[in-house]
Motif scaffolding. Sequence first.
Motif, PDB file in Angstrom:
ATOM      1  N   ILE A   1      16.797 -12.399   7.032  1.00  0.00           N
ATOM      2  CA  ILE A   1      15.472 -13.155   6.993  1.00  0.00           C
ATOM      3  C   ILE A   1      16.227 -14.615   6.870  1.00  0.00           C
ATOM      4  O   ILE A   1      15.440 -15.187   8.119  1.00  0.00           O
ATOM      5  N   ILE A   2      17.095 -15.148   6.276  1.00  0.00           N
ATOM      6  CA  ILE A   2      17.301 -16.380   6.164  1.00  0.00           C
ATOM      7  C   ILE A   2      17.976 -16.800   7.688  1.00  0.00           C
ATOM      8  O   ILE A   2      17.773 -17.857   8.303  1.00  0.00           O
ATOM      9  N   SER A   3      18.703 -15.722   8.288  1.00  0.00           N
ATOM     10  CA  SER A   3      19.431 -16.168   9.647  1.00  0.00           C
ATOM     11  C   SER A   3      18.374 -16.255  10.743  1.00  0.00           C
ATOM     12  O   SER A   3      18.599 -16.579  11.913  1.00  0.00           O
ATOM     13  N   LEU A   4      17.151 -15.742  10.577  1.00  0.00           N
ATOM     14  CA  LEU A   4      16.126 -15.750  11.533  1.00  0.00           C
ATOM     15  C   LEU A   4      15.849 -17.288  11.681  1.00  0.00           C
ATOM     16  O   LEU A   4      14.874 -17.660  12.662  1.00  0.00           O
ATOM     17  N   ASN A   5      16.025 -18.089  10.671  1.00  0.00           N
ATOM     18  CA  ASN A   5      15.887 -19.487  10.546  1.00  0.00           C
ATOM     19  C   ASN A   5      14.364 -20.164  11.048  1.00  0.00           C
ATOM     20  O   ASN A   5      14.043 -20.660  11.762  1.00  0.00           O
ATOM     21  N   PRO A   6      13.484 -19.215   9.981  1.00  0.00           N
ATOM     22  CA  PRO A   6      12.199 -19.641  10.534  1.00  0.00           C
ATOM     23  C   PRO A   6      11.709 -21.036   9.616  1.00  0.00           C
ATOM     24  O   PRO A   6      12.305 -21.519   8.996  1.00  0.00           O
ATOM     25  N   LYS A   7      10.634 -21.517  10.105  1.00  0.00           N
ATOM     26  CA  LYS A   7      10.181 -22.787   9.591  1.00  0.00           C
ATOM     27  C   LYS A   7       9.491 -22.496   8.103  1.00  0.00           C
ATOM     28  O   LYS A   7       9.792 -23.281   7.240  1.00  0.00           O
ATOM     29  N   ARG A   8       9.143 -21.224   8.109  1.00  0.00           N
ATOM     30  CA  ARG A   8       8.402 -20.864   6.679  1.00  0.00           C
ATOM     31  C   ARG A   8       8.441 -19.295   6.679  1.00  0.00           C
ATOM     32  O   ARG A   8       8.425 -18.709   7.626  1.00  0.00           O
ATOM     33  N   ILE A   9       8.486 -18.981   5.272  1.00  0.00           N
ATOM     34  CA  ILE A   9       8.190 -17.552   4.792  1.00  0.00           C
ATOM     35  C   ILE A   9       6.743 -17.436   3.877  1.00  0.00           C
ATOM     36  O   ILE A   9       6.754 -18.263   3.125  1.00  0.00           O
ATOM     37  N   ILE A  10       6.075 -16.601   4.228  1.00  0.00           N
ATOM     38  CA  ILE A  10       4.756 -16.446   3.385  1.00  0.00           C
ATOM     39  C   ILE A  10       4.885 -15.326   2.748  1.00  0.00           C
ATOM     40  O   ILE A  10       5.310 -14.154   3.364  1.00  0.00           O
ATOM     41  N   PHE A  11       4.974 -15.284   1.450  1.00  0.00           N
ATOM     42  CA  PHE A  11       5.087 -14.032   0.501  1.00  0.00           C
ATOM     43  C   PHE A  11       3.757 -13.609   0.176  1.00  0.00           C
ATOM     44  O   PHE A  11       3.115 -14.279  -0.669  1.00  0.00           O
ATOM     45  N   ASN A  12       3.398 -12.571   0.931  1.00  0.00           N
ATOM     46  CA  ASN A  12       2.082 -12.185   0.514  1.00  0.00           C
ATOM     47  C   ASN A  12       1.940 -11.499  -0.794  1.00  0.00           C
ATOM     48  O   ASN A  12       3.178 -11.135  -1.344  1.00  0.00           O
ATOM     49  N   PRO A  13       0.647 -11.139  -1.290  1.00  0.00           N
ATOM     50  CA  PRO A  13       0.564 -10.810  -2.662  1.00  0.00           C
ATOM     51  C   PRO A  13       1.385  -9.450  -2.907  1.00  0.00           C
ATOM     52  O   PRO A  13       1.331  -8.561  -2.173  1.00  0.00           O
ATOM     53  N   GLY A  14       2.323  -9.468  -3.906  1.00  0.00           N
ATOM     54  CA  GLY A  14       3.041  -8.472  -4.117  1.00  0.00           C
ATOM     55  C   GLY A  14       4.348  -8.292  -3.408  1.00  0.00           C
ATOM     56  O   GLY A  14       5.260  -7.476  -3.774  1.00  0.00           O
TER      57      GLY A  14
END
Length: 122
Positions: free
Chosen positions: A78-91
């Motif tokens: 996930i980190i290697s995808l180098n996104p601008k942001r990660i959204i942690f949805n409920p759960g």
Amino acid sequence: MSKKTAILGATTNPARYAYLAAERLSAHNHEIIPIGIKKGTVFGQEILDLRQKPDITGIDTVTMYIGPQNQREWEDYIISLNPKRIIFNPGAENPSLAHKASENNIETINACTLVMLGNGLY
């Protein structure tokens, strides 16, 4: 502005929130990259096999629909995808991954992608 979004935990099951996110992101003209362990197609996009850690570039947002107990083996990917942001949805909230992301200058948000789209905050 379109935001290329990886949907982790993508599914063809219309009763699941990951499916609804794919539907609404597509409706809002965001490019979706569904990634999961189930085969299939959602809104014209084939679900990429998470186990193969597909090489994807240009990701703006990773929206998480995988519980924290199942995220550990995918954290580095996930980190290697180098996104601008990660959204942690409920759960899907995961303080450990959020910390690792922030160390890599990736914004993290504990929020619901569906609500963010509905409120124009995506």
